[in-house]
Write an enzyme that holds these catalytic residues in place. Structure first.
Site, PDB file in Angstrom:
ATOM      1  N   GLY A   6      59.877  38.625  28.944  1.00 53.41           N
ATOM      2  CA  GLY A   6      61.195  39.014  29.640  1.00 53.41           C
ATOM      3  C   GLY A   6      61.071  40.348  30.209  1.00 53.41           C
ATOM      4  O   GLY A   6      60.372  41.200  30.060  1.00 53.41           O
ATOM      5  N   LYS A  65      68.170  32.468  23.012  1.00 49.71           N
ATOM      6  CA  LYS A  65      66.792  33.056  23.569  1.00 49.71           C
ATOM      7  C   LYS A  65      66.241  31.836  24.611  1.00 49.71           C
ATOM      8  O   LYS A  65      66.441  30.749  24.288  1.00 49.71           O
ATOM      9  CB  LYS A  65      65.881  33.583  22.831  1.00 49.71           C
ATOM     10  N   GLY A  66      65.498  32.246  25.579  1.00 50.03           N
ATOM     11  CA  GLY A  66      64.720  31.343  26.061  1.00 50.03           C
ATOM     12  C   GLY A  66      64.978  31.086  27.651  1.00 50.03           C
ATOM     13  O   GLY A  66      64.669  30.311  28.291  1.00 50.03           O
ATOM     14  N   GLY A  67      65.642  32.147  28.168  1.00 49.59           N
ATOM     15  CA  GLY A  67      65.889  32.266  29.442  1.00 49.59           C
ATOM     16  C   GLY A  67      64.810  32.466  30.224  1.00 49.59           C
ATOM     17  O   GLY A  67      64.758  31.990  31.441  1.00 49.59           O
ATOM     18  N   GLU A 127      58.424  32.570  21.085  1.00 51.30           N
ATOM     19  CA  GLU A 127      59.245  33.614  20.418  1.00 51.30           C
ATOM     20  C   GLU A 127      59.592  33.328  19.027  1.00 51.30           C
ATOM     21  O   GLU A 127      59.827  34.393  18.473  1.00 51.30           O
ATOM     22  CB  GLU A 127      60.202  34.024  21.593  1.00 51.30           C
ATOM     23  N   LYS A 149      74.537  41.364  27.397  1.00 52.33           N
ATOM     24  CA  LYS A 149      74.290  40.118  26.637  1.00 52.33           C
ATOM     25  C   LYS A 149      75.268  39.729  25.273  1.00 52.33           C
ATOM     26  O   LYS A 149      75.002  39.186  24.695  1.00 52.33           O
ATOM     27  CB  LYS A 149      72.947  40.004  26.082  1.00 52.33           C
TER      28      LYS A 149
HETATM   29  C1  5RP Z   1      62.259  34.516  27.374  1.00 51.75           C
HETATM   30  C2  5RP Z   1      63.639  35.327  26.474  1.00 51.75           C
HETATM   31  C3  5RP Z   1      63.937  36.537  27.073  1.00 51.75           C
HETATM   32  O1  5RP Z   1      63.915  37.469  26.065  1.00 51.75           O
HETATM   33  C4  5RP Z   1      65.427  36.501  27.480  1.00 51.75           C
HETATM   34  O2  5RP Z   1      65.557  35.733  28.681  1.00 51.75           O
HETATM   35  C5  5RP Z   1      65.943  38.060  28.186  1.00 51.75           C
HETATM   36  O3  5RP Z   1      65.165  38.200  29.250  1.00 51.75           O
HETATM   37  P1  5RP Z   1      65.579  39.391  30.072  1.00 51.75           P
HETATM   38  O4  5RP Z   1      65.170  40.826  29.045  1.00 51.75           O
HETATM   39  O5  5RP Z   1      64.684  39.452  31.167  1.00 51.75           O
HETATM   40  O6  5RP Z   1      67.009  39.518  30.316  1.00 51.75           O
HETATM   41  O7  5RP Z   1      64.178  34.824  25.552  1.00 51.75           O
HETATM   42  O8  5RP Z   1      62.146  33.418  26.810  1.00 51.75           O
END
Ligand code: 5RP
Length: 262
Positions: free
Chosen positions: A34, A102-104, A111, A129
């Site tokens: 991310g 998580k997983g965005g 992970e 967050k």
């Molecule tokens: C990826 C994730 C990332 O850690 C989560 O989406 C946060 O991303 P970012 O730091 O870009 O906000 O879980 O699968």
């Protein structure tokens, strides 16, 4: 620092910079995925190149693996590492108990495997967050492509009995095609709005055939490092129950503010 860096990016950068201080020579380190984790990888790369830090990095995605190699980190697989000292990763939401969504970025399967195989997991994030109750961010679940529509229907049915506020389930897309994870799977996003019982939900969803893993990280995270746009950083440690504060200035970091491959 380039003037066009947004306050959010500054916040992510200082969180990453502070978390990098937990990394010591000789460690095997899980590298998250991310935009926040990308800052961390850049910070560690700089420490490897300029301060002689010696680490082995286990990336949680192809994206992170490419970036880690680019910045000079020695990359190994989880099977080569077997067990890690520390994983540092971003998150989409964290609650007061430091449970996470998580997983965005679609990498939560790898992970979660990497974080679970680590003595410690530290999350790096900006303050946006932080939530009282998980669920405003859609919960990702990774499903195998075979029969995914049937899997989706069973997930929807299972949600009827769950303590949640929303029950919409959508297939994550990448343009016109379904999003494909590093493991060749798809992602269903569960728009739950509020998750009353994350443990029950995680257990029930993971029992459904076709579901590989959900994005709830419960009792996995040890500390959260929260960055702010003015350089302040807060570290919340779940075991010690402590909150410590620091402040970073951005001077001297221009060399790592290049484009991030994310
Ligand atoms: C990826 C994730 C990332 O850690 C989560 O989406 C946060 O991303 P970012 O730091 O870009 O906000 O879980 O699968």
């Amino acid at each position: 620092m380039p003037i066009d860096l947004s306050p959010i990016d500054k916040a992510k950068f200082v969180a990453a910079k502070r978390a990098a201080q937990f990394v010591e020579s000789g460690m095997k380190v899980g590298l998250g995925t991310g935009s926040t984790a990308a800052w961390l990888v850049k910070c560690l790369g700089e420490m490897v190149r300029e301060e002689g830090l010696r680490i082995k990095g286990v990336p949680t995605s192809t994206r992170t693996s490419i970036l880690a190699r680019e910045v000079g980190i020695d990359v190994i697989t989880l099977d080569e590492a077997k067990w890690l000292d520390l994983t540092i990763d971003g998150a989409d939401e964290f609650d007061p108990q430091l449970n996470l969504i998580k997983g965005g970025g679609g990498a939560h399967l790898q992970e979660k495997i990497v974080a679970t195989a680590s003595d410690q997991m530290i999350v790096i994030t900006d303050a946006s967050k932080s939530v009282e109750t998980l669920g405003a961010f859609p919960l990702p679940i990774e499903v195998i492509p075979f029969g995914w529509q049937t899997t989706k229907s069973i997930v929807e049915e299972a949600l009827i009995g769950m303590d949640v506020l929303g029950r919409d389930v959508t297939l994550r897309m990448n343009g016109d095609a379904p999003f494909v994870t590093d493991e060749g799977n798809h992602i269903l996003d569960l728009h739950l709005k509020r998750i009353g019982n994350p443990r029950q939900l995680s257990f029930v969803v993971n029992q459904i055939p076709g579901v590989v893993e959900n994005g709830l990280f419960l009792d996995v995270c040890d500390a959260v490092v929260i960055g702010y746009g003015d350089g302040r950083v807060e570290v919340r440690d779940i075991h010690e129950g402590t909150i410590t504060e620091d402040k970073f200035d951005f001077l001297g970091d221009d060399n790592i503010f290049g484009d991030i491959a994310d």
